[in-house]
Motif scaffolding. Structure first.
Motif, mmCIF file in Angstrom:
data_model
loop_
_atom_site.group_PDB
_atom_site.id
_atom_site.type_symbol
_atom_site.label_atom_id
_atom_site.label_comp_id
_atom_site.label_asym_id
_atom_site.label_seq_id
_atom_site.Cartn_x
_atom_site.Cartn_y
_atom_site.Cartn_z
ATOM 1 N N LEU A 1 42.515 28.257 54.940
ATOM 2 C CA LEU A 1 41.586 28.836 53.974
ATOM 3 C C LEU A 1 40.217 29.056 54.598
ATOM 4 O O LEU A 1 39.511 30.008 54.238
ATOM 5 N N THR B 1 34.860 24.995 52.529
ATOM 6 C CA THR B 1 35.929 24.052 52.859
ATOM 7 C C THR B 1 35.488 22.965 53.828
ATOM 8 O O THR B 1 36.281 22.062 54.112
ATOM 9 N N CYS C 1 40.892 22.909 45.291
ATOM 10 C CA CYS C 1 41.090 22.691 46.727
ATOM 11 C C CYS C 1 41.390 21.241 47.066
ATOM 12 O O CYS C 1 41.868 20.958 48.167
ATOM 13 N N LEU D 1 36.053 17.370 49.991
ATOM 14 C CA LEU D 1 37.425 17.852 50.141
ATOM 15 C C LEU D 1 38.184 17.060 51.207
ATOM 16 O O LEU D 1 39.408 16.912 51.113
ATOM 17 N N LEU E 1 43.764 23.719 54.142
ATOM 18 C CA LEU E 1 42.308 23.850 54.170
ATOM 19 C C LEU E 1 41.848 24.568 55.443
ATOM 20 O O LEU E 1 40.900 25.360 55.417
#
Length: 629
Positions: free
Chosen positions: A232, A243, A221, A248, A229
């Motif tokens: 998702l 996420t 990711c 991230l 993102l």
């Protein structure tokens, strides 16, 4: 009739079972009814019929009761017909609530040749081998949901004991059924809590990608952009939680505007989730904000004003009409200078408004406060009367001493050292120690009026070292009016007061530096009358700046502010315009005119937070709220 044991009636009523005398067996066409035994069928013609029936029931059990033999699970078979013998009946064993399972057993059909017929389970109390198929009967009693829960928790229901006649054992089975039902109700509440906890857990079913270790998922990711993102996160709750991890979004935040990260990757806003900061940074990039005015002040309204029940008579002279306010931020407090005093205000939770009542008032200068800084719970102020004032924030301690012959335009304080610059063409170094206040350490002849000053951050970084080491590492830069034949930007040694170097060689005459600030120990920014913002890196060259940005309207730049990474904000002299710059580009990103009157005030001071931009003009304090545009 057998009387039920105490408490059995309440349990039976809660479970919903029928409590009463045993039903009367049905009579066949030719046979007579026999007395019920230990759960077996009626005898019909005699003992031989009963033995034959018990043998057939045993054979049916050995075939596991799957309904394919002569004895089916729901209904008994037929008799032989000629002799009038009764047909076999499949007896369902009760497991869990045994008596209830027996009551639900299917009725036996009449024999073809004659014999007595009984209603199968209404006269049956159980059997010695009745626990064989208990799970199946229990599943029919509680339904599929209860049976699944029992299997999932690897628990078995309460199995009834052997039926002993027509009496108290059946009532004991009913009581056991009530207890099992109560336990099932408690388990249902536990299941709901467990389901709530499992909602945030990783889904058991789905693509094989989801079943990878979290370290591999983080690596995969990390190659996604902000839009991917976000999409998702809409798949399921677990991916939404996954996420939202700061790891991230850290890479995306470092490439965004004003996200709280410096060029070196230092996080300055650890209390705010990185994902939320990236959302707000999109408003900075697109220029979406809401403008408001935090404070308004007029010179005529400051006369004889009572503040915090203290009678402070404020006198306005000719210089007050063109006052140059300055401000500083500290946590949730705002300090701003108005005329010859400094006011402290507290922010409200939204950050875009102030409590109207000030927290404190700091006075002591005879003329306007030109500049001030916050250092070590002290306020160090420079006034137009040529004096330096030192105030403790949380007490009434105030010290004022004469520093220069003319007005003090700028002051800075780091590592227990105060440096001041004045219109009298000198810069002086002072100690902040309580026993040495007012003792000048060095007087530096700058041969030009000093407009701005800044101390190197190395003094703050090495404050744990000895004083001798800090003095060796310390230096400061001055920005002058550029009326001579030398550069307006010069770096001086704090220990000896000697000139170390000067920056740049192509400044035109009159290109005075009105604001200068260190971004790191080796990089600094400057702006002034020449309408340029210059970025200097002392590790590469001191003769030429690394990058420069020009004001489009050719107006003087009074102040600048940076987030330490990509965002740069400047305040110009015409119409109070605040400009935002992306330092990776040459052109201006956005411009915000704070006033539209022909006689507008310059923007004298700017301050940045992650969500707000504060700008101080002559009579108003403006705020640009990028959180809720």
């Amino acid at each position: 009739m057998v009387s039920p044991p105490p408490g059995a009636a309440a349990v039976a009523a809660r479970v919903g079972l029928r409590v009463g005398p045993a039903p009367r067996p049905l009579m066949g066409s030719q046979g007579r009814s026999g007395p019920p035994g230990n759960g077996g069928p009626g005898e019909g013609e005699g003992g031989e019929a009963r033995k034959l029936q018990e043998g057939r029931v045993a054979r049916g059990k050995r075939r596991k009761g799957k309904g394919k033999g002569k004895a089916s699970a729901g209904q008994g078979g037929r008799g032989s017909g000629a002799e009038g013998k009764p047909g076999p009946q499949t007896v369902k064993e009760a497991a869990g609530p045994g008596a209830e399972a027996g009551a639900r057993a299917g009725p036996r059909e009449e024999a073809e040749g004659g014999g007595s017929v009984e209603e199968g389970a209404r006269g049956i109390k159980g059997d010695k081998g009745s626990a064989g198929t208990g799970k199946e009967a229990q599943g029919k009693e509680y339904g599929k949901k209860e049976e699944w829960r029992v299997r999932a928790r690897r628990r078995e229901g309460v199995r009834p004991g052997r039926a002993q006649g027509r009496g108290g054992q059946a009532w004991a089975d009913i009581a056991g059924t009530g207890a099992a039902m109560a336990a099932a109700a408690g388990e249902e509440e536990e299941e709901e809590e467990e389901a709530a906890r499992e909602s945030a857990a990783r889904p058991a079913a789905g693509p094989a990608l989801w079943r990878l270790p979290e370290e591999l998922l983080l690596l995969i990711c990390s190659y996604l952009d902000m839009r991917a993102l976000g999409r998702l996160a809409q798949v399921c709750r677990w991916l939404r939680r996954f996420t939202s991890c700061d790891l991230l979004w850290r890479r995306i935040a470092r490439a965004s505007l004003n996200s709280g990260f410096t060029r070196l990757g230092t996080d300055l806003m650890t209390s705010v989730p990185v994902k939320e900061r990236v959302k707000v940074s999109q408003n900075w990039r697109l220029g979406r904000c809401r403008e408001g005015i935090l404070l308004k002040w007029r010179c005529r309204n400051l006369k004889k004003k009572k503040i915090l029940k203290k009678k402070i008579k404020l006198t306005c002279n000719s210089t007050t009409q063109s006052q140059m306010p300055w401000m500083q931020l500290e946590d949730d407090s705002l300090y701003i200078s108005q005329a010859n005093f400094i006011l402290a205000y507290q922010f409200r939770p939204d950050g875009a408004s102030l409590n109207r009542r000030p927290l404190g008032v700091f006075a002591g200068h005879d003329e306007d406060v030109c500049h001030f800084v916050l250092a070590n719970s002290h306020i160090v102020s420079a006034g137009g009367d040529g004096k330096i004032g030192i105030h403790k924030i949380h007490s009434t301690f105030t010290v004022k001493y004469s520093a220069h012959e003319q007005e003090v335009n700028c002051v800075d304080c780091k590592g227990g050292i105060i440096v001041s610059g004045s219109r009298d063409r000198t810069a002086k170094v002072w100690p902040l120690a309580s026993g040495r206040l007012g003792q000048c350490l060095h007087t530096i002849q700058t041969e030009d009026r000093v407009w701005s000053i800044a101390i190197s951050p190395l003094l703050s970084i090495h404050r744990t070292f000895s004083s001798w080491t800090r003095e060796r590492l310390g230096s400061f830069v001055t920005g002058t009016a550029c009326c001579g034949h030398f550069s307006p930007l010069r770096i001086w040694d704090l220990n000896s007061g000697q000139l170390m170097t000067h920056l740049g060689s192509d400044f035109p005459p009159g290109a005075g530096v009105l604001d200068v600030m260190y971004e790191s120990p080796f990089t600094l920014l400057s702006c002034g009358y020449d309408t340029y913002v210059r970025y200097w890196d002392l590790r590469t060259s001191v003769r030429k700046c690394v990058m420069e940005w020009e004001e489009p309207h050719d107006s003087t730049l009074y102040c600048l502010q940076t987030d330490g990474n990509h965002l740069l904000a400047t305040g110009s002299s015409y119409y109070g315009v605040v400009r935002l710059w992306d330092r990776r580009q040459r052109a201006c990103l956005h411009a915000f005119p704070l006033t539209s009157t022909p006689l507008s005030s310059p923007v004298y001071c700017l301050r940045l937070t992650t969500k707000h931009l504060y700008a101080a003009l002559s009579y108003n304090l403006h705020v640009l709220d990028f959180q809720n545009p």
